[in-house]
Design a protein around this motif. Structure first.
Motif, short mmCIF file in Angstrom:
data_model
loop_
_atom_site.label_atom_id
_atom_site.label_comp_id
_atom_site.label_asym_id
_atom_site.label_seq_id
_atom_site.Cartn_x
_atom_site.Cartn_y
_atom_site.Cartn_z
N LYS A 14 0.90 -1.18 0.01
CA LYS A 14 0.06 0.01 0.26
C LYS A 14 0.65 1.34 0.11
O LYS A 14 0.62 2.31 -0.77
CB LYS A 14 -0.98 0.09 1.16
CG LYS A 14 -2.00 0.82 1.19
CD LYS A 14 -3.02 0.88 2.37
CE LYS A 14 -4.02 -0.42 2.16
NZ LYS A 14 -4.81 -0.59 3.27
N ARG A 17 2.18 1.76 -3.40
CA ARG A 17 1.32 2.14 -4.44
C ARG A 17 0.95 3.86 -4.11
O ARG A 17 0.89 4.42 -5.16
CB ARG A 17 -0.04 1.38 -4.10
CG ARG A 17 -0.05 0.13 -4.80
CD ARG A 17 -1.59 -0.52 -5.06
NE ARG A 17 -2.61 0.02 -3.93
CZ ARG A 17 -3.35 -0.38 -2.97
NH1 ARG A 17 -2.81 -1.61 -2.51
NH2 ARG A 17 -4.17 0.13 -2.38
N ALA A 21 1.70 6.33 -6.94
CA ALA A 21 0.64 7.45 -7.28
C ALA A 21 0.88 8.74 -7.11
O ALA A 21 0.80 9.64 -8.04
CB ALA A 21 -0.77 7.12 -6.38
N ASP A 38 -6.14 13.31 -3.75
CA ASP A 38 -5.86 13.09 -5.08
C ASP A 38 -5.07 11.78 -5.22
O ASP A 38 -5.05 11.03 -5.99
CB ASP A 38 -5.07 14.35 -5.77
CG ASP A 38 -6.09 15.42 -6.16
OD1 ASP A 38 -7.22 15.33 -6.37
OD2 ASP A 38 -5.37 16.55 -6.13
N ALA A 41 -6.81 8.74 -4.26
CA ALA A 41 -7.84 8.32 -5.33
C ALA A 41 -6.88 7.44 -6.28
O ALA A 41 -7.34 6.50 -6.76
CB ALA A 41 -8.59 9.18 -5.82
N ALA A 42 -5.67 8.16 -6.67
CA ALA A 42 -4.80 7.55 -7.75
C ALA A 42 -4.27 6.13 -7.50
O ALA A 42 -4.27 5.26 -8.06
CB ALA A 42 -3.77 8.44 -8.12
N ALA A 43 -4.00 5.90 -5.97
CA ALA A 43 -3.53 4.96 -5.38
C ALA A 43 -4.57 3.78 -5.29
O ALA A 43 -4.33 2.60 -4.64
CB ALA A 43 -2.67 5.17 -4.19
N ASP A 44 -5.86 4.02 -5.28
CA ASP A 44 -7.01 3.46 -4.79
C ASP A 44 -6.78 2.83 -3.26
O ASP A 44 -7.11 1.89 -3.06
CB ASP A 44 -6.95 2.21 -5.79
CG ASP A 44 -8.63 1.23 -5.27
OD1 ASP A 44 -9.35 1.98 -5.30
OD2 ASP A 44 -8.56 0.24 -5.77
N VAL A 45 -6.48 3.68 -2.27
CA VAL A 45 -6.48 3.56 -0.99
C VAL A 45 -7.42 4.65 -0.33
O VAL A 45 -7.41 5.96 -0.77
CB VAL A 45 -4.79 3.87 -0.70
CG1 VAL A 45 -4.75 4.06 1.01
CG2 VAL A 45 -3.97 3.22 -1.14
N PRO A 46 -8.25 4.17 0.67
CA PRO A 46 -9.03 5.18 1.37
C PRO A 46 -8.06 6.23 1.84
O PRO A 46 -7.16 6.03 2.62
CB PRO A 46 -9.57 4.26 2.44
CG PRO A 46 -9.65 2.91 1.81
CD PRO A 46 -8.33 2.70 1.09
#
Length: 195
Positions: A14, A17, A21, A38, A41-46
């Motif tokens: 994570k 990532r 990102a 931003d 969101a780009a890393a798809d992490v809350p």
């Protein structure tokens, strides 16, 4: 019960990532326009999970600068097996030219970051200059291996040519400029190497 090794692996994944990102979003949007949301969101992490790894944008910047140093180190390591310095320099040029479409949209990934960080009062503690210096030092070593007594000057000219053409390619949104300059730089290397 969960395996602690898999938890550690998930944390590393994570964090990586998030760094990847941040590198991408800072490059595409610039540091000032980028929010931690931003990057999340780009890393798809809350977004709430981000703060476990990075408390501030400056911590992201530190990781991104270190990430660029790692990318350069990997690139240099991949070029090392080539038979000589002229081949390594030409391969570096070809790598830059391969990125021409991205350069046309956003400029040089590290050059744009370094320029943006230099506008800060602290210049981000000289870290961008240190990382750019790694490329200059590598180029100086290649020119020295070619037997050039002016290796330090040539290294600056080499990196300056790339940074300059990145700015022009981006300004004119013309990837062909990178192709033309890449060919010119390769001819220059050939002349310096006596090929």
């Amino acid at each position: 019960m969960t395996d602690s090794k898999s938890q550690v692996g998930a944390k590393i994944g994570k964090r990586e990532r998030l760094i990847d990102a941040a590198m991408r979003v800072f490059y595409e949007q610039g540091i000032e326009k980028t929010t931690i949301a931003d990057i999340a969101a780009a890393a798809d992490v809350p977004v709430g999970n981000v703060y476990y790894y990075f408390k501030t944008k400056d911590q992201f910047i530190e990781a991104v600068v270190a990430g660029h140093a790692e990318v350069l180190a990997r690139t240099v390591a991949e070029l090392e097996p080539l038979p000589g310095p002229a081949e390594r320099l030409r391969a570096m040029i070809r790598g830059w030219v391969e990125q021409r479409e991205t350069a046309a949209r956003f400029g040089c990934p590290f050059g744009t970051l370094a320029t943006e960080l230099d506008k800060r009062a602290d210049g981000f503690r000289g870290e961008p200059a240190r990382v750019m210096g790694l490329l200059v030092d590598w180029a100086r070593g290649q020119f020295a291996e070619l037997g050039r007594p002016d290796a330090a000057e040539l290294a600056i000219a080499f990196v300056a040519a790339y940074q300059g053409i990145s700015v022009l390619t981006n300004t004119f949104r013309d990837p062909g400029l990178m192709v033309t300059e890449g060919a010119r730089l390769e001819r220059w290397i050939d002349e310096l190497a006596g090929s």
